[in-house]
Design a protein around this motif. Structure first.
Motif: not given
Ligand SMILES: *Cc1c(COP(=O)(O)O)cnc(C)c1O
Length: 431
Positions: A106-122, A250-258
């Motif tokens: 359920e968790v994957v490492l991404g880029d900066s937190t800012s970039a990951s937040l963009f991924q996830v909120v979109a 170090s990269p941020s992580f993203m989590w999405a419920a499965s």
């Protein structure tokens, strides 16, 4: 609920016992004390900024050296398979999962937190296409708000989505939640004040309004126990260079419920999130699962530094971390109350432990200069405009005696007024 140990409660209520020797006694009984040896901290420094950049684990240097020499230097391109480079963002994610109440995969490492937040909120906003509003906090770390602005543009279609901002002083979440709200983005532990939301309770309220809940865990992961799974949350992001000690950048992580994986459409669709990246097809097709949140080539050297740090976290009991964290922050607040009452220093962080993360903020009109004077004396915290001095308490390497020493130096700096020296007024590019 975890309670303060009796020793700490005694400290808070019994003035006579609050001296350095008592703090040393608490250190002698501290079940986490041995973790300090696993970090490389300079002598003469009390490090209270691990909430901004975690300390260097002793094992990191050799581990990264080995990755550079063997995996890069010798393995070369073969390491994408042989050293598991391609799978690394998810393999490392699986090691972060237990710290946030997530399941494997359920968790994957991404880029900066800012970039990951963009991924996830979109992705979150696209799960509620008929709704037009994103809710966020006015007091958020500003990058979160800036990123939400770009999601409003990117996802809105002809018209950008709307944004509603809540604040501890109002409007409240209940004031703004209605059936037009697609997503609520909140930071679990406030970066300035250390105020902590009730993750499960807020998630339930947001779900009752039919919206998607996104948590920013930058000041939570490794600081407080987090259980996204049992809270039933939808998405989360977090930093790894703060409490997790992954190193600068170090990269941020993203989590999405499965339950959201296969319906999720992240904002950035890059080849590492493709179902068959090495078929080099012309069209994008997302890989099943959390991997679709990946974009491009991961920062493998940064990930390797993070892996060395996670070797420590594998051995950590978060309940013990929380218990010690509350003891450290309680001790700090008690000492500030007793020893600094003479000066205009206000504790901004909630005194109720259930509302507090692992940091304490003090308000002082000249907080910037006072903090520079503290840093010159080896007590490293940081400053957040306009007037907050921030102190992070990382239970793996901060001791009770450190807390005593930090307040002692702060007392000295305030009583001598050394902070008035003009050299402490100079501001660097980064505060
Ligand atoms: C530290 C922090 C960030 C940092 O974002 P980066 O893109 O990694 O620089 C973002 N949001 C919050 C709430 C933070 O505390």
């Amino acid at each position: 609920m975890i309670k303060l140990s009796d020793a700490a409660s005694d400290l808070a209520s019994d003035r006579r016992t609050l001296d350095r020797a008592t703090c040393e006694g608490l250190d002698a009984a501290d079940p986490l004390a041995s973790f300090r040896d696993r970090f490389d901290l300079p002598d003469g420094v009390v490090y209270l900024d691990g909430n901004s950049l975690g300390a260097l684990p002793r094992a990191t240097r050799a581990h990264v050296d080995r990755v550079i020499a063997e995996e890069w230097g010798v393995g070369l391109i073969r390491s994408w398979n042989d050293a598991g480079w391609f799978a690394k963002p998810q393999a490392v994610g699986d090691r972060i999962a237990p710290l946030i109440g997530a399941a494997r995969g359920e968790v994957v490492l991404g880029d900066s937190t800012s970039a990951s937040l963009f991924q996830v909120v979109a992705a979150a906003a696209r799960l509620r296409p008929e709704r037009r509003v994103i809710v966020a906090e006015r007091s958020s770390f500003p990058t979160d708000l800036y990123v939400i602005e770009s999601v409003q543009e990117a996802v809105g279609g002809a018209e950008p989505l709307d944004r509603r901002l809540v604040h501890d002083d109002g409007p409240t979440l209940d004031d703004v939640l209605d059936d037009d709200v697609a997503v609520v983005v909140l930071t679990h532990v406030d970066y300035r004040t250390g105020r902590m939301h009730d993750l499960a309770e807020v998630t339930a309220r947001v779900h009752a309004a039919g919206a998607i809940m996104v948590w920013d865990l930058c000041h939570s992961v490794g600081a407080v126990p987090v259980d996204l799974g049992s809270a039933g949350a939808d998405f989360a992001v977090g930093c790894t260079y703060k409490y997790l000690n992954g190193g600068p950048g170090s990269p941020s992580f993203m989590w999405a419920a499965s339950r959201h994986h296969d319906g999720a459409r992240p904002a950035l669709t890059g080849w590492h999130g493709h179902a068959r990246p090495f078929d080099f097809e012309v069209g994008y097709e997302p890989v099943p699962g959390i991997g679709r949140f990946r974009v491009g080539t991961p920062q493998l050297l940064s990930l390797s530094a993070l892996e060395a740090s996670l070797d420590i976290w594998d051995d950590v009991d978060m309940a013990l971390v929380r218990e010690k964290s509350l003891r450290l922050t309680e001790l700090f607040v008690s000492l500030v109350d007793r020893r600094l009452a003479h000066w205009d220093v206000e504790v901004v962080t909630p005194r109720r432990s259930s509302l507090r993360g692992s940091q304490v903020a003090l308000r002082h009109e000249d907080g910037y200069a006072v903090m520079q004077a503290l840093i010159e004396r080896g007590v490293i915290g940081d400053f957040r405009a306009p007037d907050l001095m921030r102190f992070g308490f990382t239970p793996l390497y901060v001791s009770h005696a450190d807390v005593w020493d930090a307040v002692d130096v702060l007392h000295d700096v305030l009583s001598s007024e050394v902070w008035r020296d003009p050299r402490f007024a100079h501001r660097g590019a980064v505060t």
